[in-house]
Design a protein around this motif. Structure first.
Motif, PDB file in Angstrom:
ATOM      1  N   SER A 100      38.038  44.395  34.326  1.00 46.93           N
ATOM      2  CA  SER A 100      38.012  44.098  35.767  1.00 46.93           C
ATOM      3  C   SER A 100      36.604  44.270  36.333  1.00 46.93           C
ATOM      4  N   ARG A 101      35.871  45.287  35.879  1.00 47.49           N
ATOM      5  CA  ARG A 101      34.507  45.506  36.371  1.00 47.49           C
ATOM      6  C   ARG A 101      33.588  44.348  35.978  1.00 47.49           C
ATOM      7  N   GLN A 106      30.822  39.381  37.755  1.00 47.44           N
ATOM      8  CA  GLN A 106      30.651  37.935  37.614  1.00 47.44           C
ATOM      9  C   GLN A 106      31.229  37.173  38.800  1.00 47.44           C
ATOM     10  N   LYS A 107      31.681  37.943  39.813  1.00 48.79           N
ATOM     11  CA  LYS A 107      32.225  37.386  41.067  1.00 48.79           C
ATOM     12  C   LYS A 107      33.491  36.562  40.845  1.00 48.79           C
ATOM     13  N   GLN A 108      34.219  36.919  39.774  1.00 51.36           N
ATOM     14  CA  GLN A 108      35.540  36.331  39.544  1.00 51.36           C
ATOM     15  C   GLN A 108      36.573  37.258  40.194  1.00 51.36           C
ATOM     16  N   TYR A 109      36.570  37.287  41.529  1.00 41.42           N
ATOM     17  CA  TYR A 109      37.294  38.310  42.267  1.00 41.42           C
ATOM     18  C   TYR A 109      38.813  38.227  42.102  1.00 41.42           C
ATOM     19  N   LYS A 110      39.357  37.044  42.054  1.00 43.27           N
ATOM     20  CA  LYS A 110      40.809  36.898  41.965  1.00 43.27           C
ATOM     21  C   LYS A 110      41.344  37.514  40.667  1.00 43.27           C
ATOM     22  N   ILE A 111      40.717  37.162  39.547  1.00 43.72           N
ATOM     23  CA  ILE A 111      41.167  37.717  38.266  1.00 43.72           C
ATOM     24  C   ILE A 111      40.801  39.191  38.160  1.00 43.72           C
ATOM     25  N   ALA A 112      39.703  39.601  38.777  1.00 43.72           N
ATOM     26  CA  ALA A 112      39.308  41.004  38.764  1.00 43.72           C
ATOM     27  C   ALA A 112      40.336  41.867  39.483  1.00 43.72           C
ATOM     28  N   GLN A 141      34.698  50.334  45.857  1.00 45.07           N
ATOM     29  CA  GLN A 141      33.409  49.665  45.738  1.00 45.07           C
ATOM     30  C   GLN A 141      33.505  48.177  46.082  1.00 45.07           C
ATOM     31  N   TYR A 142      34.656  47.569  45.718  1.00 48.93           N
ATOM     32  CA  TYR A 142      34.833  46.137  45.947  1.00 48.93           C
ATOM     33  C   TYR A 142      35.909  45.860  47.010  1.00 48.93           C
ATOM     34  N   ALA A 143      36.106  46.813  47.907  1.00 49.02           N
ATOM     35  CA  ALA A 143      37.131  46.648  48.959  1.00 49.02           C
ATOM     36  C   ALA A 143      36.861  45.422  49.825  1.00 49.02           C
ATOM     37  N   HIS A 144      35.598  45.090  49.990  1.00 46.75           N
ATOM     38  CA  HIS A 144      35.234  43.980  50.887  1.00 46.75           C
ATOM     39  C   HIS A 144      35.650  42.612  50.344  1.00 46.75           C
ATOM     40  N   VAL A 145      36.025  42.522  49.077  1.00 43.99           N
ATOM     41  CA  VAL A 145      36.436  41.224  48.522  1.00 43.99           C
ATOM     42  C   VAL A 145      37.954  41.124  48.373  1.00 43.99           C
ATOM     43  N   ASP A 146      38.670  42.163  48.789  1.00 45.47           N
ATOM     44  CA  ASP A 146      40.138  42.167  48.672  1.00 45.47           C
ATOM     45  C   ASP A 146      40.758  41.974  50.057  1.00 45.47           C
TER      46      ASP A 146
END
Length: 502
Positions: A100-101, A106-112, A141-146
């Protein structure tokens, strides 16, 4: 044993063959000596002048460099094999987290997000709080993309897990503290456990996870084995297991822990001579072993067999106890050395109790490794029991010279340990046994029996450890010329009928 030999001794025959192939593949030159050194260390106990054997002349510097390279290769091989064979839930979750990291980077947020959610669900299922800590940290850390969650809710999850993680860390500190106290020969283990629970703010309540309760019972069982004070810890074991029973919906999820816990509880009741209750938990243990396509059946069969035959033997079913030990497939369980040695010594003792001393001694002589080796594999208490049993067998068979030499050897090897660990009764027993053997014709029976009771019986019968009572029973039977097995049963079961005296 040098460090390299110690590492090599941990490898199975198949692993040794695999390691040689690993070296062959790794070696770039045909004159590399690492395989030759490995084979010598594996097969020979004479490690003198190995540089001369390998190089044909004195070459200390080259030899030490060779040892260093072989050591590094062994560590690399063992670590690599461990990763290849590791199939635990924790490793699978770590793989998901790392994947996932990479997807996040790699900015593949959906699969991450999909991958890390799967990792989180698995980690929660198995109460893996340290892994969850890393998962929550990554999610924050990646809350902004969810788009489906908020930072506030993520932080709340993070803090809740932190509380559980702290609880688990406190439990590890509790575990380490108990081990440290035991190594310092502390005897009031019940008080030590109580104080340690308070010190690290641990309460045996529904708040504890299944794994945490398992750890508490694990250290309690270890403590009881060292001190042989199963009586004072029984109520604590019962209290802890009640909390485990309240988590019935989790028992299949934590099947390995549940089976081991049932063994601990059954063993605790056996050591307290409550055979009926011990049988009850052994039946539950076997039911759990059959679950999940018998996933853990082979792993726990030696333990189940050991405790079952002990219960059988001490409830008057000696034949039923001996037969499974005679027919047990010991070679199939070579990876469980400790329990295999327990089973073999138990069969020797059962033969001894049935007055089959020659057969018992024959089996004992098949245990041909050194005491140092057995101490590493089964512990010092097992070695002391083995050596005591050997002395008693030689007394039974009237091997005068061997009794004398084994007695002298026993005192030389174990006297300091026994005194330092407040095990004076073992030395008292040995002194009384040899005193009777060498002076039986002059001893006054009634006076000697009173002396035995005064020296060896320190607790009321219901509180006395069953194995300590078995040694006492041998002396009693010997002095009064009674049948050993019948006397053993009478001594053990009288504790349940009349605790006023033995």
């Amino acid at each position: 044993m040098n460090p390299l030999s110690s590492i090599i001794a941990t490898l199975s025959i198949e692993e040794k063959k695999s390691f040689i192939n690993y070296l062959k593949h790794k070696n770039k030159r045909n004159d590399t000596k690492n395989i030759q050194l490995f084979k010598i260390l594996d097969t020979s106990s004479n490690h003198k002048d190995l540089d001369v054997k390998i190089y044909g002349k004195s070459a200390k510097g080259a030899y030490h460099a060779l040892c260093k390279r072989l050591h590094d290769s062994l560590i690399d091989f063992i670590a690599t094999k461990s990763f290849e064979t590791e199939t635990s839930e924790e490793m699978e979750i770590f793989k998901l987290l790392l994947a996932s990291r990479i997807f996040f980077e790699q900015k593949q947020y959906k699969i991450a997000l999909k991958t890390i959610k799967k990792a989180e669900l698995k980690a929660k299922t198995f109460d893996l709080f340290s892994v969850l800590h890393e998962i929550h940290y990554t999610k924050i850390q990646y809350a902004h993309v969810d788009p489906n969650t908020t930072l506030v809710s993520l932080i709340q999850d993070f803090k809740r897990n932190q509380t559980l993680l702290q609880q688990e860390e406190n439990l590890n500190l509790f575990y380490a503290n108990i081990q440290n106290e035991l190594s310092q020969n502390s005897n009031n283990i019940s008080l030590i456990i109580k104080n340690s629970l308070n010190q690290f703010d641990i309460s045996v309540t529904n708040d504890l996870t299944f794994r945490s309760l398992f750890k508490i019972l694990d250290i309690t069982n270890r403590a009881a084995n060292v001190t042989r004070n199963f009586y004072s810890l029984l109520s604590f074991v019962e209290k802890t297991y009640k909390q485990i029973e309240s988590k019935e919906q989790l028992t299949d999820k934590h099947l390995f822990y549940h089976i081991q816990i049932l063994y601990y509880v059954a063993n605790s009741y056996f050591r307290n001579k409550n055979f009926t209750t011990s049988y009850k938990y052994l039946k539950q243990m076997e039911v759990q072993m059959l679950k999940q396509k018998k996933k853990y059946y082979k792993r726990f069969l030696p333990q189940l067999t050991l405790l079952r035959v002990l219960n059988d033997n001490y409830t008057g079913k000696a034949k039923e106890a001996i037969l499974p030990l005679e027919n047990f497939n010991y070679k199939l369980f070579k990876d469980q050395t400790t329990y295999i040695l327990d089973l073999k010594l138990t069969l020797i003792v059962f033969y001894f109790q049935q007055s089959c001393s020659k057969e018992a001694l024959r089996l004992l002589n098949e245990l041909h490794h050194s005491d140092v080796w057995y101490t590493e594999k089964a512990g010092i208490i097992w070695v002391i029991k083995k050596n005591l049993t050997e002395i008693l067998l030689h007394i039974e068979l009237d091997h005068l010279d061997l009794v004398t030499s084994r007695m002298k050897s026993f005192r030389k090897k174990h006297r300091s340990y026994l005194i330092n660990n407040n095990e004076h009764r073992v030395l008292e027993f040995l002194s009384l046994a040899t005193s009777f053997y060498f002076n039986s014709h002059t001893i006054k029976t009634d006076e000697f029996i009173l002396k035995i009771e005064h020296s060896l019986i320190q607790n009321s019968p219901d509180q006395e450890d069953i194995f300590a009572m078995s040694f006492y029973a041998w002396l009693k039977a010997k002095v009064l010329q009674l049948d050993l097995y019948d006397t053993t049963l009478q001594v053990v079961h009288q504790s349940q009928e009349d605790s006023s005296s033995i």
